[in-house]
Design a protein around this motif. Structure first.
Motif, PDB file in Angstrom:
ATOM      1  N   ARG A  66       8.393  30.229  50.417  1.00  0.00           N
ATOM      2  CA  ARG A  66       7.074  30.830  50.559  1.00  0.00           C
ATOM      3  C   ARG A  66       6.319  30.902  49.245  1.00  0.00           C
ATOM      4  NH1 ARG A  66       8.201  35.588  54.767  1.00  0.00           N
ATOM      5  NH2 ARG A  66       9.978  34.667  55.772  1.00  0.00           N
ATOM      6  N   ARG A  67       7.024  30.928  48.131  1.00  0.00           N
ATOM      7  CA  ARG A  67       6.386  31.252  46.865  1.00  0.00           C
ATOM      8  C   ARG A  67       5.436  30.184  46.348  1.00  0.00           C
ATOM      9  NH1 ARG A  67      11.109  30.756  42.299  1.00  0.00           N
ATOM     10  NH2 ARG A  67      11.583  28.574  42.705  1.00  0.00           N
ATOM     11  N   LEU A  68       5.625  28.951  46.728  1.00  0.00           N
ATOM     12  CA  LEU A  68       4.799  27.872  46.188  1.00  0.00           C
ATOM     13  C   LEU A  68       3.331  28.029  46.568  1.00  0.00           C
ATOM     14  CD1 LEU A  68       4.938  25.357  44.485  1.00  0.00           C
ATOM     15  CD2 LEU A  68       5.433  24.035  46.516  1.00  0.00           C
ATOM     16  N   TYR A  69       3.051  28.584  47.728  1.00  0.00           N
ATOM     17  CA  TYR A  69       1.672  28.705  48.189  1.00  0.00           C
ATOM     18  C   TYR A  69       0.864  29.736  47.411  1.00  0.00           C
ATOM     19  CZ  TYR A  69       3.711  26.285  52.138  1.00  0.00           C
ATOM     20  OH  TYR A  69       4.374  25.386  52.919  1.00  0.00           O
ATOM     21  N   GLY A  70       1.520  30.694  46.790  1.00  0.00           N
ATOM     22  CA  GLY A  70       0.783  31.763  46.146  1.00  0.00           C
ATOM     23  C   GLY A  70       0.964  31.891  44.651  1.00  0.00           C
ATOM     24  N   PHE A  71       1.813  31.078  44.062  1.00  0.00           N
ATOM     25  CA  PHE A  71       2.148  31.264  42.657  1.00  0.00           C
ATOM     26  C   PHE A  71       1.321  30.408  41.707  1.00  0.00           C
ATOM     27  CE2 PHE A  71       4.694  30.688  38.833  1.00  0.00           C
ATOM     28  CZ  PHE A  71       4.973  32.010  38.510  1.00  0.00           C
ATOM     29  N   ALA A  72       1.059  29.168  42.066  1.00  0.00           N
ATOM     30  CA  ALA A  72       0.372  28.237  41.150  1.00  0.00           C
ATOM     31  C   ALA A  72      -1.085  28.637  40.934  1.00  0.00           C
ATOM     32  CB  ALA A  72       0.434  26.818  41.706  1.00  0.00           C
ATOM     33  N   PRO A  73      -1.608  28.467  39.734  1.00  0.00           N
ATOM     34  CA  PRO A  73      -3.031  28.728  39.488  1.00  0.00           C
ATOM     35  C   PRO A  73      -3.951  27.789  40.275  1.00  0.00           C
ATOM     36  CG  PRO A  73      -1.821  28.636  37.417  1.00  0.00           C
ATOM     37  CD  PRO A  73      -0.880  28.175  38.497  1.00  0.00           C
ATOM     38  N   VAL A  74      -3.463  26.568  40.536  1.00  0.00           N
ATOM     39  CA  VAL A  74      -4.228  25.585  41.310  1.00  0.00           C
ATOM     40  C   VAL A  74      -3.316  25.058  42.410  1.00  0.00           C
ATOM     41  CG1 VAL A  74      -5.450  23.372  41.254  1.00  0.00           C
ATOM     42  CG2 VAL A  74      -5.578  24.914  39.277  1.00  0.00           C
ATOM     43  N   HIS A  75      -3.816  25.034  43.637  1.00  0.00           N
ATOM     44  CA  HIS A  75      -3.050  24.512  44.778  1.00  0.00           C
ATOM     45  C   HIS A  75      -3.819  23.335  45.356  1.00  0.00           C
ATOM     46  CE1 HIS A  75      -1.123  25.353  48.992  1.00  0.00           C
ATOM     47  NE2 HIS A  75      -0.724  24.213  48.467  1.00  0.00           N
ATOM     48  N   ILE A  76      -3.145  22.202  45.462  1.00  0.00           N
ATOM     49  CA  ILE A  76      -3.729  21.008  46.054  1.00  0.00           C
ATOM     50  C   ILE A  76      -2.939  20.680  47.307  1.00  0.00           C
ATOM     51  CG2 ILE A  76      -4.169  18.538  45.758  1.00  0.00           C
ATOM     52  CD1 ILE A  76      -4.537  19.139  42.761  1.00  0.00           C
ATOM     53  N   VAL A  77      -3.654  20.489  48.408  1.00  0.00           N
ATOM     54  CA  VAL A  77      -3.033  20.167  49.689  1.00  0.00           C
ATOM     55  C   VAL A  77      -3.415  18.746  50.072  1.00  0.00           C
ATOM     56  CG1 VAL A  77      -2.926  20.760  52.137  1.00  0.00           C
ATOM     57  CG2 VAL A  77      -3.113  22.569  50.430  1.00  0.00           C
ATOM     58  N   VAL A  78      -2.434  17.960  50.442  1.00  0.00           N
ATOM     59  CA  VAL A  78      -2.674  16.618  50.970  1.00  0.00           C
ATOM     60  C   VAL A  78      -2.454  16.690  52.477  1.00  0.00           C
ATOM     61  CG1 VAL A  78      -1.984  14.195  50.932  1.00  0.00           C
ATOM     62  CG2 VAL A  78      -1.908  15.549  48.816  1.00  0.00           C
ATOM     63  N   ALA A  79      -3.498  16.377  53.236  1.00  0.00           N
ATOM     64  CA  ALA A  79      -3.437  16.461  54.697  1.00  0.00           C
ATOM     65  C   ALA A  79      -3.931  15.149  55.304  1.00  0.00           C
ATOM     66  CB  ALA A  79      -4.295  17.620  55.192  1.00  0.00           C
ATOM     67  N   PHE A  80      -3.643  14.975  56.566  1.00  0.00           N
ATOM     68  CA  PHE A  80      -4.012  13.753  57.274  1.00  0.00           C
ATOM     69  C   PHE A  80      -4.893  14.090  58.469  1.00  0.00           C
ATOM     70  CE2 PHE A  80      -0.179  12.979  54.953  1.00  0.00           C
ATOM     71  CZ  PHE A  80      -0.414  11.737  54.374  1.00  0.00           C
ATOM     72  N   THR A  81      -5.733  13.161  58.852  1.00  0.00           N
ATOM     73  CA  THR A  81      -6.633  13.401  59.978  1.00  0.00           C
ATOM     74  C   THR A  81      -5.852  13.694  61.256  1.00  0.00           C
ATOM     75  OG1 THR A  81      -6.816  10.995  60.293  1.00  0.00           O
ATOM     76  CG2 THR A  81      -8.590  12.091  59.058  1.00  0.00           C
ATOM     77  N   SER A  82      -4.643  13.174  61.379  1.00  0.00           N
ATOM     78  CA  SER A  82      -3.820  13.453  62.560  1.00  0.00           C
ATOM     79  C   SER A  82      -3.359  14.909  62.605  1.00  0.00           C
ATOM     80  CB  SER A  82      -2.610  12.520  62.597  1.00  0.00           C
ATOM     81  OG  SER A  82      -1.796  12.718  61.460  1.00  0.00           O
ATOM     82  N   GLN A  83      -3.532  15.643  61.526  1.00  0.00           N
ATOM     83  CA  GLN A  83      -3.135  17.047  61.487  1.00  0.00           C
ATOM     84  C   GLN A  83      -4.285  17.988  61.851  1.00  0.00           C
ATOM     85  OE1 GLN A  83      -1.535  16.591  57.366  1.00  0.00           O
ATOM     86  NE2 GLN A  83       0.134  17.856  58.167  1.00  0.00           N
ATOM     87  N   LEU A  84      -5.435  17.467  62.172  1.00  0.00           N
ATOM     88  CA  LEU A  84      -6.581  18.300  62.539  1.00  0.00           C
ATOM     89  C   LEU A  84      -6.398  18.889  63.936  1.00  0.00           C
ATOM     90  CD1 LEU A  84      -9.509  16.090  61.242  1.00  0.00           C
ATOM     91  CD2 LEU A  84      -8.917  18.370  60.419  1.00  0.00           C
ATOM     92  N   LYS A  85      -6.570  20.191  64.027  1.00  0.00           N
ATOM     93  CA  LYS A  85      -6.551  20.905  65.307  1.00  0.00           C
ATOM     94  C   LYS A  85      -7.835  21.717  65.397  1.00  0.00           C
ATOM     95  CE  LYS A  85      -2.382  19.632  66.430  1.00  0.00           C
ATOM     96  NZ  LYS A  85      -2.167  18.678  67.510  1.00  0.00           N
ATOM     97  N   ASN A  86      -8.359  21.890  66.603  1.00  0.00           N
ATOM     98  CA  ASN A  86      -9.598  22.650  66.766  1.00  0.00           C
ATOM     99  C   ASN A  86      -9.398  24.147  66.545  1.00  0.00           C
ATOM    100  OD1 ASN A  86     -11.365  20.518  67.338  1.00  0.00           O
ATOM    101  ND2 ASN A  86     -10.655  20.451  69.453  1.00  0.00           N
TER     102      ASN A  86
END
Length: 140
Positions: A66-86
């Motif tokens: 869990r800690r990776l999402y809240g610890f870094a000063p900058v968070h970069i997410v790589v996502a794909f169009t197939s991961q889009l949900k309404n």
């Protein structure tokens, strides 16, 4: 360009797919948990993107923590169009289907945290990253 323009030197990534992308782009990174506190930037994947709220859906099952999402000063997410949900309900149902049950932590990220609790002054990045970037890759 983002990495080079900001001159980030301590990029942390433990996900093999993301690490492959960083290597292909010539971006040096590390994944040693002993050096975790040195990171300037964390690069992760996500479970899904939620269109209605413009949020990123993440879980503890992705990177075994869990800690990776809240610890870094900058968070970069790589996502794909197939991961889009309404809707968030669609994302939660897809996570449940993916893992057979909901992981112990599922949360949404909608941008850098902010608070005005201290003397009514708005402060960004108080509880987590100050900056959040999402790179959306078309995989259709």
């Amino acid at each position: 360009n983002l990495f080079h323009d900001n001159k980030w030197e301590s990029v942390y990534s433990i996900e093999s797919d993301i690490s492959t992308y960083l290597s292909m782009a010539g971006i040096p990174f590390f994944n040693d948990p002993e050096r975790f506190k040195e990171m300037e930037v964390a690069v992760t994947a996500c479970e899904f993107l939620i269109a209605r709220t413009g949020s990123i859906l993440v879980s503890s099952a992705q990177i075994k923590g869990r800690r990776l999402y809240g610890f870094a000063p900058v968070h970069i997410v790589v996502a794909f169009t197939s991961q889009l949900k309404n809707e968030i309900g669609e994302g939660l149902a897809a996570i449940k289907e993916k893992y057979g049950k909901l992981p112990s932590m599922v949360t949404t990220i909608s941008g850098p945290s902010r608070t005005a609790d201290i003397e009514k002054t708005l402060i960004h990045g108080m509880h987590g990253p100050e900056e959040l970037y999402v790179f959306l890759v078309n995989d259709n």
